[in-house]
Design a protein around this motif. Structure first.
Motif, PDB file in Angstrom:
ATOM      1  N   LEU A 144       0.162  -8.375  -8.092  1.00 25.35           N
ATOM      2  CA  LEU A 144      -0.271  -6.979  -8.069  1.00 25.35           C
ATOM      3  C   LEU A 144      -1.486  -6.737  -8.955  1.00 25.35           C
ATOM      4  O   LEU A 144      -2.307  -5.868  -8.669  1.00 25.35           O
ATOM      5  CB  LEU A 144       0.878  -6.059  -8.512  1.00 25.35           C
ATOM      6  CG  LEU A 144       2.127  -6.099  -7.633  1.00 25.35           C
ATOM      7  CD1 LEU A 144       3.194  -5.160  -8.185  1.00 25.35           C
ATOM      8  CD2 LEU A 144       1.800  -5.724  -6.203  1.00 25.35           C
ATOM      9  N   ASP A 165      -5.572  -0.513 -11.079  1.00 19.59           N
ATOM     10  CA  ASP A 165      -4.453  -1.011 -10.281  1.00 19.59           C
ATOM     11  C   ASP A 165      -3.138  -0.881 -11.044  1.00 19.59           C
ATOM     12  O   ASP A 165      -2.111  -0.480 -10.478  1.00 19.59           O
ATOM     13  CB  ASP A 165      -4.681  -2.471  -9.899  1.00 19.59           C
ATOM     14  CG  ASP A 165      -5.815  -2.651  -8.902  1.00 19.59           C
ATOM     15  OD1 ASP A 165      -6.236  -1.635  -8.309  1.00 19.59           O
ATOM     16  OD2 ASP A 165      -6.273  -3.797  -8.727  1.00 19.59           O
ATOM     17  N   LEU A 168      -1.981   2.714 -11.002  1.00 16.36           N
ATOM     18  CA  LEU A 168      -1.429   3.083  -9.694  1.00 16.36           C
ATOM     19  C   LEU A 168      -0.052   2.467  -9.491  1.00 16.36           C
ATOM     20  O   LEU A 168       0.880   3.126  -9.004  1.00 16.36           O
ATOM     21  CB  LEU A 168      -2.374   2.637  -8.583  1.00 16.36           C
ATOM     22  CG  LEU A 168      -3.725   3.360  -8.497  1.00 16.36           C
ATOM     23  CD1 LEU A 168      -4.556   2.766  -7.371  1.00 16.36           C
ATOM     24  CD2 LEU A 168      -3.537   4.843  -8.292  1.00 16.36           C
ATOM     25  N   ILE A 169       0.090   1.205  -9.850  1.00 13.99           N
ATOM     26  CA  ILE A 169       1.382   0.533  -9.700  1.00 13.99           C
ATOM     27  C   ILE A 169       2.448   1.241 -10.527  1.00 13.99           C
ATOM     28  O   ILE A 169       3.567   1.485 -10.061  1.00 13.99           O
ATOM     29  CB  ILE A 169       1.277  -0.947 -10.128  1.00 13.99           C
ATOM     30  CG1 ILE A 169       0.334  -1.703  -9.185  1.00 13.99           C
ATOM     31  CG2 ILE A 169       2.649  -1.613 -10.138  1.00 13.99           C
ATOM     32  CD1 ILE A 169      -0.146  -3.014  -9.753  1.00 13.99           C
ATOM     33  N   ILE A 182       4.664  -2.017  -2.739  1.00 13.42           N
ATOM     34  CA  ILE A 182       3.422  -1.676  -3.422  1.00 13.42           C
ATOM     35  C   ILE A 182       2.363  -2.758  -3.208  1.00 13.42           C
ATOM     36  O   ILE A 182       1.181  -2.453  -3.056  1.00 13.42           O
ATOM     37  CB  ILE A 182       3.681  -1.480  -4.931  1.00 13.42           C
ATOM     38  CG1 ILE A 182       4.580  -0.260  -5.142  1.00 13.42           C
ATOM     39  CG2 ILE A 182       2.369  -1.314  -5.690  1.00 13.42           C
ATOM     40  CD1 ILE A 182       5.012  -0.062  -6.580  1.00 13.42           C
ATOM     41  N   ILE A 186      -1.711  -2.137  -2.623  1.00  8.43           N
ATOM     42  CA  ILE A 186      -2.738  -2.441  -3.611  1.00  8.43           C
ATOM     43  C   ILE A 186      -3.778  -3.383  -3.007  1.00  8.43           C
ATOM     44  O   ILE A 186      -4.989  -3.221  -3.211  1.00  8.43           O
ATOM     45  CB  ILE A 186      -2.102  -3.072  -4.865  1.00  8.43           C
ATOM     46  CG1 ILE A 186      -1.196  -2.060  -5.573  1.00  8.43           C
ATOM     47  CG2 ILE A 186      -3.183  -3.578  -5.818  1.00  8.43           C
ATOM     48  CD1 ILE A 186      -1.907  -0.855  -6.107  1.00  8.43           C
ATOM     49  N   THR A 187      -3.309  -4.352  -2.225  1.00  4.79           N
ATOM     50  CA  THR A 187      -4.234  -5.289  -1.577  1.00  4.79           C
ATOM     51  C   THR A 187      -5.186  -4.554  -0.644  1.00  4.79           C
ATOM     52  O   THR A 187      -6.397  -4.814  -0.618  1.00  4.79           O
ATOM     53  CB  THR A 187      -3.444  -6.353  -0.794  1.00  4.79           C
ATOM     54  OG1 THR A 187      -2.610  -7.091  -1.701  1.00  4.79           O
ATOM     55  CG2 THR A 187      -4.391  -7.312  -0.087  1.00  4.79           C
ATOM     56  N   ARG A 190      -7.800  -2.498  -2.550  1.00  4.90           N
ATOM     57  CA  ARG A 190      -8.871  -3.360  -3.049  1.00  4.90           C
ATOM     58  C   ARG A 190      -9.832  -3.730  -1.935  1.00  4.90           C
ATOM     59  O   ARG A 190     -11.060  -3.702  -2.101  1.00  4.90           O
ATOM     60  CB  ARG A 190      -8.284  -4.627  -3.654  1.00  4.90           C
ATOM     61  CG  ARG A 190      -7.541  -4.438  -4.966  1.00  4.90           C
ATOM     62  CD  ARG A 190      -6.877  -5.727  -5.371  1.00  4.90           C
ATOM     63  NE  ARG A 190      -6.059  -5.607  -6.566  1.00  4.90           N
ATOM     64  CZ  ARG A 190      -5.105  -6.462  -6.898  1.00  4.90           C
ATOM     65  NH1 ARG A 190      -4.860  -7.518  -6.114  1.00  4.90           N
ATOM     66  NH2 ARG A 190      -4.408  -6.291  -7.999  1.00  4.90           N
TER      67      ARG A 190
END
Length: 231
Positions: A144, A165, A168-169, A182, A186-187, A190
């Motif tokens: 992550l 990141d 956000l996580i 998640i 996130i990927t 990005r």
């Protein structure tokens, strides 16, 4: 009055439960203790039926554990304690709404991050987020976050994108989302450089909070009906 008495199996069937579940609820204090007939069998009254209905109505909004604590307090005559527990659930729901709003606001304001400014290490970042450093390392193992390593010290260095990141996580975790859900978001953020992949998640999150709020109303009505029952 006697025709109003129910056997455990009758109470269980009326609510789609097993007889053992009803007995377990009584043993846990979720239902008041039942009187025993001459044959030793439990005899449940309309009050027990209302208690069971109240508990089952409370669970969707408050969760099983909190609902059980609420019912135990009521059955012990500690109504004020039960109402405090309900207040705590509403306070948590309000906090979750604030978190959702914060996540939405953070995503709306996402912008390109400077490549070489705002670096930090795992300890300060964990402190900023109110987490343990081990949590950030766990997120790293899950893919992550991807901090670089300082060439001289070997320490993890979190750049601005890594910090974003992690923030956000953290917020999504507070919203109840598991790491497995998640990770792809996130990927995508990005890769896409935007928030479009998270729009459906925020919509679903808001719907779940609304559902919890409605469930709390339903539970409150059922509990109020039980409180109106004569001892």
């Amino acid at each position: 009055m006697r025709q109003n008495l129910q056997r455990p199996v009758d109470l269980a069937r009326a609510h789609g439960l097993s007889t053992q579940a009803v007995r377990n609820y009584e043993a846990a204090g979720i239902l008041p203790a039942a009187a025993r007939g001459p044959n030793g069998y439990r005899a449940y009254t309309p009050a027990h039926a209302r208690a069971l209905a109240a508990f089952l109505a409370l669970v969707p909004g408050h969760g099983h554990r909190a609902a059980a604590e609420i019912m135990r307090a009521v059955n012990e005559g500690a109504t004020a304690t039960a109402l405090r527990l309900i207040d705590e659930s509403h306070a948590q729901l309000l906090e979750d709404r604030r978190v959702l709003s914060a996540v939405a606001s953070a995503l709306d304001n996402l912008a390109p991050v400077p490549a070489a400014r705002g670096d930090t290490f795992v300890g300060p970042l964990a402190h900023r987020l109110g987490l343990r450093p081990a949590t950030l390392r766990k997120w790293e193992r899950a893919g992550l976050v991807s901090p670089r390593r300082d060439r001289q010290t070997g320490y993890r260095v979190y750049g601005p994108a890594d910090i974003r990141d992690a923030q956000l996580i953290h917020q999504l975790r507070r919203g109840g989302y598991p790491l497995a859900r998640i990770a792809p978001l996130i990927t995508q953020v990005r890769a896409a450089g935007g928030i479009a992949p998270l729009e459906s998640l925020l919509t679903d999150w808001n719907a779940r909070l609304t559902g919890r709020g409605r469930a709390m109303l339903t539970g409150a009505a059922a509990l109020d009906a039980y409180l109106d029952v004569e001892p």
